[in-house]
Scaffold this active site. Structure first.
Site, PDB file in Angstrom:
ATOM      1  CE  LYS A 163      46.414  42.391  34.051  1.00 38.73           C
ATOM      2  NZ  LYS A 163      47.544  42.451  34.980  1.00 38.73           N
TER       3      LYS A 163
ATOM      4  CB  ALA B 202      45.716  46.727  44.191  1.00 37.21           C
TER       5      ALA B 202
ATOM      6  CB  CYS C 158      36.910  47.995  46.240  1.00 39.60           C
ATOM      7  SG  CYS C 158      38.470  48.168  47.240  1.00 39.60           S
TER       8      CYS C 158
ATOM      9  CB  THR D  87      41.085  47.174  49.355  1.00 36.74           C
ATOM     10  OG1 THR D  87      41.366  46.553  48.127  1.00 36.74           O
ATOM     11  CG2 THR D  87      42.388  47.587  49.814  1.00 36.74           C
TER      12      THR D  87
ATOM     13  N   GLY E  20      31.546  50.551  38.135  1.00 33.77           N
ATOM     14  CA  GLY E  20      30.007  49.912  38.722  1.00 33.77           C
ATOM     15  C   GLY E  20      29.031  50.689  37.938  1.00 33.77           C
TER      16      GLY E  20
ATOM     17  CG  MET F 189      39.456  44.252  37.268  1.00 36.27           C
ATOM     18  SD  MET F 189      38.757  42.835  36.241  1.00 36.27           S
ATOM     19  CE  MET F 189      39.923  42.117  35.272  1.00 36.27           C
ATOM     20  CB  SER F 190      42.011  41.542  43.007  1.00 33.14           C
ATOM     21  OG  SER F 190      41.297  42.543  43.780  1.00 33.14           O
TER      22      SER F 190
ATOM     23  CE1 TYR G 126      50.874  36.298  46.411  1.00 30.23           C
ATOM     24  CE2 TYR G 126      51.105  34.546  45.392  1.00 30.23           C
ATOM     25  CZ  TYR G 126      50.967  35.866  45.277  1.00 30.23           C
ATOM     26  OH  TYR G 126      50.976  36.386  44.209  1.00 30.23           O
ATOM     27  NE  ARG G 127      46.018  37.881  45.244  1.00 26.55           N
ATOM     28  CZ  ARG G 127      46.058  39.110  44.106  1.00 26.55           C
ATOM     29  NH1 ARG G 127      46.794  38.970  43.147  1.00 26.55           N
ATOM     30  NH2 ARG G 127      45.166  40.042  44.019  1.00 26.55           N
TER      31      ARG G 127
ATOM     32  CB  SER H 260      39.242  37.201  46.932  1.00 30.41           C
ATOM     33  OG  SER H 260      38.175  37.982  46.713  1.00 30.41           O
TER      34      SER H 260
HETATM   35  P1  5GP Z   1      33.620  51.900  40.904  1.00 32.86           P
HETATM   36  O1  5GP Z   1      33.407  52.992  39.858  1.00 32.86           O
HETATM   37  O2  5GP Z   1      32.886  50.493  40.320  1.00 32.86           O
HETATM   38  O3  5GP Z   1      33.340  52.670  42.110  1.00 32.86           O
HETATM   39  O4  5GP Z   1      35.174  51.598  41.067  1.00 32.86           O
HETATM   40  C1  5GP Z   1      35.970  51.261  40.006  1.00 32.86           C
HETATM   41  C2  5GP Z   1      37.441  51.085  40.497  1.00 32.86           C
HETATM   42  O5  5GP Z   1      37.456  50.054  41.509  1.00 32.86           O
HETATM   43  C3  5GP Z   1      38.335  50.643  39.503  1.00 32.86           C
HETATM   44  O6  5GP Z   1      38.698  51.430  38.625  1.00 32.86           O
HETATM   45  C4  5GP Z   1      39.518  50.117  40.325  1.00 32.86           C
HETATM   46  O7  5GP Z   1      40.371  50.957  40.735  1.00 32.86           O
HETATM   47  C5  5GP Z   1      38.837  49.364  41.591  1.00 32.86           C
HETATM   48  N1  5GP Z   1      38.518  48.080  41.481  1.00 32.86           N
HETATM   49  C6  5GP Z   1      38.054  47.216  40.486  1.00 32.86           C
HETATM   50  N2  5GP Z   1      38.157  45.992  40.934  1.00 32.86           N
HETATM   51  C7  5GP Z   1      38.811  45.891  42.034  1.00 32.86           C
HETATM   52  C8  5GP Z   1      39.104  44.841  43.053  1.00 32.86           C
HETATM   53  O8  5GP Z   1      38.630  43.812  42.714  1.00 32.86           O
HETATM   54  N3  5GP Z   1      39.362  45.157  44.299  1.00 32.86           N
HETATM   55  C9  5GP Z   1      39.862  46.563  44.779  1.00 32.86           C
HETATM   56  N4  5GP Z   1      40.163  46.805  45.637  1.00 32.86           N
HETATM   57  N5  5GP Z   1      39.505  47.622  43.712  1.00 32.86           N
HETATM   58  C10 5GP Z   1      38.896  47.171  42.634  1.00 32.86           C
END
Ligand code: 5GP
Length: 367
Positions: free
Chosen positions: A100, A153, A208, A210, A265, A291-292, A307-308, A310
């Protein structure tokens, strides 16, 4: 044991504290990730992988549009969801969810210079007022773009549901991909409020954090199976997002009922991904980040708000050359999986799928 299914959801800790009932629950039913299963081979009449078609035609519930292509979507991350990637992926009939952070003018230029790629891109937006007005500007400037990817997210907030509803009302003929969620009831909620495709996955992504930061998540294959079932009942589709590390994982996602798959990835080391090549000890790498992650937040939001925290990593991945080689590897693996289970088309894959729970995937003797 032969406990009835209802009893499998055990009330592990129901107690009264000061007269207030607290009900902590544990779901005992086993939930699975891609690593927990293999696909059982089945007899088939297919003689060669070349008999397998990976193109599929979709008819979207709300937009009423049809789209034919290979249902792989490059994630809307600023490292991989690029216009350069879209130009390449269109050749393979795959979609790129464009990140975006491009300007409206850059979109205009892309649509003018690469008209053949336009049916294979999605515009991404979050829920901020800024994102919404930019979405409107891009869609008005590039009328050939028909996919919108509404992406947060945590797709569980009421605010997100109302954003999906607003965009649906504003753009009735656009195909909306919305997420992320991991459970059946929220998949239904998003479809009922205007999503054509629900994006499934909280925490499985390669960069990620999370699950580490919050303890929240859901094993991805089970999430896909459960959400796909809910979506299909309403004439919607799902997209398995995150955690696909190899062509076999992609085959398992489709086997679990996913209609589309989204990957980030896997593309990170490609020429078409943004980011300079770094050379270390004679080996080439490319930077990749969530992205986060701190890196993304510094780049786009001037830093991590107090407040958040990474919820993404920054990593360096080995340089892989052109994306075309990875696409061919993925499609080759998928075609072969279809041959093993006797599916002539991608659409047949779930019907031909039996998962076997395993304790080992690969022989690691040579690493
Ligand atoms: P991958 O194919 O790399 O395993 O996963 C890609 C997905 O990871 C993205 O489409 C998105 O949903 C998620 N993602 C991307 N960046 C972040 C991040 O910084 N934090 C989290 N929790 N998920 C992310």
């Amino acid at each position: 044991s032969s406990l009835p299914r209802a009893a499998a959801v055990a009330t592990a800790g129901a107690f009264f504290a000061g007269g207030v009932a607290s009900c902590m629950r544990i779901e005992e039913e086993v939930k699975l990730d891609y690593k927990d299963v293999l696909l059982r081979p089945k007899r088939s009449t297919l003689r060669s992988r070349s008999e397998v078609s990976l193109d599929r035609t979709f008819h979207f519930r709300h937009s009423k549009r049809s789209w034919t292509g290979t249902p792989m979507i490059v994630a809307n991350m600023d490292t991989v969801g690029t216009f350069t990637m879209a130009t390449e992926m269109a050749k393979h009939h795959c979609i790129v969810a464009i990140h975006k952070h491009y300007t409206v003018d850059e979109w205009k230029q892309f649509a003018a210079e690469q008209p053949q790629a336009v049916p294979y891109v999605a515009v991404s937006a979050g829920t901020s007022a800024n994102d919404m007005s930019k979405l409107d500007a891009i869609l008005s400037t590039c009328p050939g773009v028909t996919f919108i990817c509404l992406d947060v997210a945590n797709g569980y907030s009421e605010f997100f549901v109302s954003a999906v509803k607003t965009v649906r009302e504003k753009w009735p003929q656009h195909t909306i991909i919305a997420g992320n969620v991991v459970t059946n009831e929220m998949t239904e909620e998003l479809i009922m409020h205007g999503a054509d495709i629900v994006k499934v996955g909280i925490g499985p992504g390669s960069v990620c954090t999370t699950r580490k930061q919050t303890g929240v998540g859901y094993p991805q294959l089970s999430a896909v199976i459960e959400c796909a079932d809910a979506a299909h009942g309403l004439g919607g589709y799902v997209c398995a997002d995150g955690g696909i590390t190899c062509p076999g994982d992609a085959a398992k996602a489709f086997g679990g009922g996913s209609d589309f798959i989204m990957m980030g990835g896997i593309w990170a080391g490609c020429d078409e991904a943004a980011g300079a090549i770094v050379e270390r000890n004679g080996q080439k790498f490319k930077q990749f980040y969530g992205m986060s992650s701190n890196t993304a937040m510094k780049k786009h939001a001037g830093g991590v708000a107090e407040y958040r925290s990474s919820e993404g990593k920054t990593v360096e991945v080995p340089y892989k050359g052109p994306a075309a080689a990875i696409v061919l590897d993925l499609l080759g693996g998928l075609r072969s999986a279809c041959t093993y289970i006797g599916a002539a088309t991608l659409e047949e894959v779930p019907r031909r799928t039996t998962f076997i729970r395993v304790t080992q995937q690969l022989n690691q003797v040579f690493g």
